[in-house]
Structure formats: C-alpha cells, structure tokens
Motif scaffolding. Structure first.
Motif, PDB file in Angstrom:
ATOM      1  N   GLY A  73       5.800  -3.682 -40.336  1.00  0.00           N
ATOM      2  CA  GLY A  73       4.640  -3.191 -39.620  1.00  0.00           C
ATOM      3  C   GLY A  73       3.484  -2.794 -40.488  1.00  0.00           C
ATOM      4  N   SER A  74       2.487  -2.243 -39.816  1.00  0.00           N
ATOM      5  CA  SER A  74       1.269  -1.816 -40.479  1.00  0.00           C
ATOM      6  C   SER A  74       0.731  -0.564 -39.790  1.00  0.00           C
ATOM      7  CB  SER A  74       0.224  -2.932 -40.388  1.00  0.00           C
ATOM      8  OG  SER A  74      -0.970  -2.547 -41.012  1.00  0.00           O
ATOM      9  N   GLN A  75       0.248   0.367 -40.614  1.00  0.00           N
ATOM     10  CA  GLN A  75      -0.378   1.593 -40.116  1.00  0.00           C
ATOM     11  C   GLN A  75      -1.859   1.511 -40.428  1.00  0.00           C
ATOM     12  OE1 GLN A  75       1.488   5.414 -41.119  1.00  0.00           O
ATOM     13  NE2 GLN A  75      -0.516   6.116 -41.777  1.00  0.00           N
ATOM     14  N   ASN A  76      -2.692   1.937 -39.507  1.00  0.00           N
ATOM     15  CA  ASN A  76      -4.138   1.852 -39.664  1.00  0.00           C
ATOM     16  C   ASN A  76      -4.681   3.006 -40.506  1.00  0.00           C
ATOM     17  OD1 ASN A  76      -6.719   0.955 -39.363  1.00  0.00           O
ATOM     18  ND2 ASN A  76      -6.963   1.692 -37.278  1.00  0.00           N
ATOM     19  N   HIS A  77      -5.441   2.687 -41.539  1.00  0.00           N
ATOM     20  CA  HIS A  77      -6.144   3.671 -42.374  1.00  0.00           C
ATOM     21  C   HIS A  77      -5.260   4.861 -42.732  1.00  0.00           C
ATOM     22  CE1 HIS A  77      -9.746   1.383 -41.737  1.00  0.00           C
ATOM     23  NE2 HIS A  77      -9.586   1.482 -40.430  1.00  0.00           N
ATOM     24  N   LYS A  78      -4.198   4.571 -43.437  1.00  0.00           N
ATOM     25  CA  LYS A  78      -3.174   5.563 -43.777  1.00  0.00           C
ATOM     26  C   LYS A  78      -3.730   6.874 -44.310  1.00  0.00           C
ATOM     27  CE  LYS A  78       0.585   6.257 -46.934  1.00  0.00           C
ATOM     28  NZ  LYS A  78       0.551   6.361 -48.356  1.00  0.00           N
ATOM     29  N   SER A  79      -4.616   6.825 -45.257  1.00  0.00           N
ATOM     30  CA  SER A  79      -5.056   8.062 -45.909  1.00  0.00           C
ATOM     31  C   SER A  79      -6.147   8.798 -45.136  1.00  0.00           C
ATOM     32  CB  SER A  79      -5.553   7.733 -47.318  1.00  0.00           C
ATOM     33  OG  SER A  79      -6.683   6.883 -47.232  1.00  0.00           O
ATOM     34  N   GLN A  80      -6.705   8.183 -44.091  1.00  0.00           N
ATOM     35  CA  GLN A  80      -7.848   8.790 -43.425  1.00  0.00           C
ATOM     36  C   GLN A  80      -7.505   9.473 -42.103  1.00  0.00           C
ATOM     37  OE1 GLN A  80     -10.651   5.635 -43.039  1.00  0.00           O
ATOM     38  NE2 GLN A  80     -10.778   5.275 -45.230  1.00  0.00           N
ATOM     39  N   ARG A  81      -6.341   9.275 -41.567  1.00  0.00           N
ATOM     40  CA  ARG A  81      -6.035   9.756 -40.223  1.00  0.00           C
ATOM     41  C   ARG A  81      -4.883  10.755 -40.227  1.00  0.00           C
ATOM     42  NH1 ARG A  81     -10.612   8.438 -38.607  1.00  0.00           N
ATOM     43  NH2 ARG A  81     -11.049   6.261 -38.394  1.00  0.00           N
ATOM     44  N   LYS A  82      -5.000  11.788 -39.398  1.00  0.00           N
ATOM     45  CA  LYS A  82      -3.932  12.766 -39.245  1.00  0.00           C
ATOM     46  C   LYS A  82      -2.933  12.338 -38.185  1.00  0.00           C
ATOM     47  CE  LYS A  82      -6.545  16.644 -40.918  1.00  0.00           C
ATOM     48  NZ  LYS A  82      -7.187  17.887 -40.648  1.00  0.00           N
ATOM     49  N   GLN A  83      -3.357  11.483 -37.245  1.00  0.00           N
ATOM     50  CA  GLN A  83      -2.497  10.989 -36.176  1.00  0.00           C
ATOM     51  C   GLN A  83      -2.711   9.475 -36.078  1.00  0.00           C
ATOM     52  OE1 GLN A  83      -1.657  14.549 -33.275  1.00  0.00           O
ATOM     53  NE2 GLN A  83      -3.767  13.919 -33.007  1.00  0.00           N
ATOM     54  N   PRO A  84      -2.178   8.721 -37.051  1.00  0.00           N
ATOM     55  CA  PRO A  84      -2.523   7.310 -37.196  1.00  0.00           C
ATOM     56  C   PRO A  84      -1.922   6.404 -36.113  1.00  0.00           C
ATOM     57  CG  PRO A  84      -0.786   7.899 -38.713  1.00  0.00           C
ATOM     58  CD  PRO A  84      -1.225   9.178 -38.057  1.00  0.00           C
ATOM     59  N   THR A  85      -2.620   5.285 -35.887  1.00  0.00           N
ATOM     60  CA  THR A  85      -2.098   4.218 -35.037  1.00  0.00           C
ATOM     61  C   THR A  85      -1.309   3.256 -35.912  1.00  0.00           C
ATOM     62  OG1 THR A  85      -4.131   2.948 -35.297  1.00  0.00           O
ATOM     63  CG2 THR A  85      -3.970   4.390 -33.359  1.00  0.00           C
ATOM     64  N   PHE A  86      -0.404   2.502 -35.289  1.00  0.00           N
ATOM     65  CA  PHE A  86       0.452   1.587 -36.037  1.00  0.00           C
ATOM     66  C   PHE A  86       0.958   0.491 -35.109  1.00  0.00           C
ATOM     67  CE2 PHE A  86       3.070   4.911 -34.246  1.00  0.00           C
ATOM     68  CZ  PHE A  86       4.111   4.210 -33.672  1.00  0.00           C
ATOM     69  N   GLY A  87       1.554  -0.513 -35.706  1.00  0.00           N
ATOM     70  CA  GLY A  87       2.232  -1.567 -34.972  1.00  0.00           C
ATOM     71  C   GLY A  87       3.350  -2.122 -35.826  1.00  0.00           C
ATOM     72  N   PHE A  88       4.419  -2.579 -35.183  1.00  0.00           N
ATOM     73  CA  PHE A  88       5.489  -3.239 -35.939  1.00  0.00           C
ATOM     74  C   PHE A  88       6.225  -4.229 -35.059  1.00  0.00           C
ATOM     75  CE2 PHE A  88       7.425   0.730 -34.419  1.00  0.00           C
ATOM     76  CZ  PHE A  88       8.638   0.319 -33.889  1.00  0.00           C
ATOM     77  N   THR A  89       6.898  -5.156 -35.717  1.00  0.00           N
ATOM     78  CA  THR A  89       7.663  -6.202 -35.049  1.00  0.00           C
ATOM     79  C   THR A  89       9.123  -6.059 -35.429  1.00  0.00           C
ATOM     80  OG1 THR A  89       5.775  -7.690 -35.172  1.00  0.00           O
ATOM     81  CG2 THR A  89       7.927  -8.705 -34.800  1.00  0.00           C
ATOM     82  N   VAL A  90      10.008  -6.185 -34.441  1.00  0.00           N
ATOM     83  CA  VAL A  90      11.452  -6.219 -34.687  1.00  0.00           C
ATOM     84  C   VAL A  90      11.933  -7.615 -34.311  1.00  0.00           C
ATOM     85  CG1 VAL A  90      13.711  -5.254 -34.127  1.00  0.00           C
ATOM     86  CG2 VAL A  90      11.700  -3.762 -34.156  1.00  0.00           C
ATOM     87  N   SER A  91      12.506  -8.304 -35.279  1.00  0.00           N
ATOM     88  CA  SER A  91      13.101  -9.615 -35.047  1.00  0.00           C
ATOM     89  C   SER A  91      14.601  -9.389 -34.879  1.00  0.00           C
ATOM     90  CB  SER A  91      12.806 -10.534 -36.236  1.00  0.00           C
ATOM     91  OG  SER A  91      13.321 -11.814 -35.988  1.00  0.00           O
ATOM     92  N   TRP A  92      15.084  -9.446 -33.642  1.00  0.00           N
ATOM     93  CA  TRP A  92      16.466  -9.085 -33.332  1.00  0.00           C
ATOM     94  C   TRP A  92      17.446 -10.063 -33.976  1.00  0.00           C
ATOM     95  CZ3 TRP A  92      16.344  -4.367 -31.914  1.00  0.00           C
ATOM     96  CH2 TRP A  92      15.260  -3.878 -31.180  1.00  0.00           C
ATOM     97  N   THR A  93      18.418  -9.545 -34.708  1.00  0.00           N
ATOM     98  CA  THR A  93      19.384 -10.377 -35.425  1.00  0.00           C
ATOM     99  C   THR A  93      20.499 -10.877 -34.516  1.00  0.00           C
ATOM    100  OG1 THR A  93      20.598  -8.398 -36.087  1.00  0.00           O
ATOM    101  CG2 THR A  93      18.976  -9.247 -37.644  1.00  0.00           C
ATOM    102  N   PHE A  94      20.641 -10.333 -33.324  1.00  0.00           N
ATOM    103  CA  PHE A  94      21.757 -10.684 -32.439  1.00  0.00           C
ATOM    104  C   PHE A  94      21.311 -11.425 -31.179  1.00  0.00           C
ATOM    105  CE2 PHE A  94      20.257  -6.457 -31.535  1.00  0.00           C
ATOM    106  CZ  PHE A  94      20.098  -6.464 -30.160  1.00  0.00           C
ATOM    107  N   SER A  95      20.008 -11.734 -31.066  1.00  0.00           N
ATOM    108  CA  SER A  95      19.521 -12.463 -29.888  1.00  0.00           C
ATOM    109  C   SER A  95      18.299 -13.290 -30.266  1.00  0.00           C
ATOM    110  CB  SER A  95      19.178 -11.503 -28.752  1.00  0.00           C
ATOM    111  OG  SER A  95      18.020 -10.764 -29.061  1.00  0.00           O
ATOM    112  N   ASN A  96      17.921 -14.202 -29.418  1.00  0.00           N
ATOM    113  CA  ASN A  96      16.752 -15.044 -29.646  1.00  0.00           C
ATOM    114  C   ASN A  96      15.521 -14.380 -29.046  1.00  0.00           C
ATOM    115  OD1 ASN A  96      18.265 -17.012 -30.936  1.00  0.00           O
ATOM    116  ND2 ASN A  96      18.760 -18.024 -29.022  1.00  0.00           N
TER     117      ASN A  96
END
Length: 160
Positions: A73-96
């Motif tokens: 994933g990625s977090q937006n403007h890590k050093s500038q925010r006290k309550q940052p936004t983020f996004g991440f992807t999970v690629s499931w190992t047990f399903s398609n």
C-alpha cells in the motif's frame, strides 16, 4: 483574586486537554484487528509513503483453507498529516480474488488510533455475463492490537 485565578485555570483545563489529545499523530504501521476478527500487520511506512504487510482474514466465501495473504500500500503525505489517508491491496493466496482498501487513520475521542476503511473485493468469474456478481463492497473499522504486558499475562494460579 485567588478565586479568579482558580476559576480561570478550571476554564482553561478543557482547552489544554483538547490540545494535547489532538496533537497525537495516528501511525499506520503495526498490528490491527477489525470488527470481524481479521488481523493485519503493516510494516514501517517508508519515506515515499509505501508499505507492505500481511493480512489474515477471519471471513471468506470460499471453502478453501484461509492462509495469510500479502498486502502492499501507500500512505498519503506521511510526514505532513496527523490523520493520514491510505490505500492498500490484498492479493488473496487461497482464492482467485483481490481486495483494495482505502481509508484514513484517525485518533478517536479516547485518543486511540482507528482505521476507517472501505473495500472492493473482485473475484474471478468465467465470463463477461457473470461480471455482475464479481465485485463486492464493504467497510471495516480496525483497532490497534496492543501487546499484552508480560506481567499481566502471568497468572498466579499457574499455566492454563
């Protein structure tokens, strides 16, 4: 005079308390659990805001054995925010299927960190005609998993 000073201090106390609790920074890295019992661990966030980790879901629509799955994933403007936004992807190992999460790291009213997220899960389907059932949407709230103090985990009546 002394009464006015005490009264002024009492009026200022809530403002000081609010100021200190809102100054805390929400940190994304660490171990988290959502309301369904799923657990994830997020590594340290690098200087560009990138991170990786692992996710162990407690729920699934498949009858296959659940395995730990990687996340990136990625977090937006890590050093500038006290309550940052983020996004991440999970690629499931047990399903398609793959799930993408977006959210924000908040400090709640008690000064505790929470992650409020929304997700889209896309599963593989056999044809374009089945596309209508391929994507699910939902929300999760994650709370930090706190390490139990070693002294608290030792009981006086011996091992259980």
């Amino acid at each position: 005079m002394m009464g006015k000073v005490i009264f002024s201090l009492l009026l200022a106390l809530p403002l000081v308390t609010l100021g200190t609790s809102s100054d805390k920074k929400c940190v994304l890295s660490g171990s988290w659990r959502n309301e369904l019992g799923s657990n994830m661990t997020i590594s340290a966030v690098n200087a560009e805001g990138g991170f990786s980790g692992s996710y162990l879901t407690a729920v699934t629509a498949t009858n296959k054995r659940i395995l730990v799955s990687p996340l990136k994933g990625s977090q937006n403007h890590k050093s500038q925010r006290k309550q940052p936004t983020f996004g991440f992807t999970v690629s499931w190992t047990f399903s398609n299927s793959v799930t993408v999460f977006v959210g924000q790291c908040f400090m709640d009213d008690n000064g505790e960190e929470i992650l409020k997220t929304m997700w889209l899960l896309r599963q593989e389907v056999r044809s374009p005609g089945a596309d209508w059932k391929a994507t699910r949407v939902g929300t999760n709230v994650f709370t930090r998993i706190k390490r139990q103090n070693v002294d608290e985990s030792v009981r006086s009546d011996g091992p259980q």
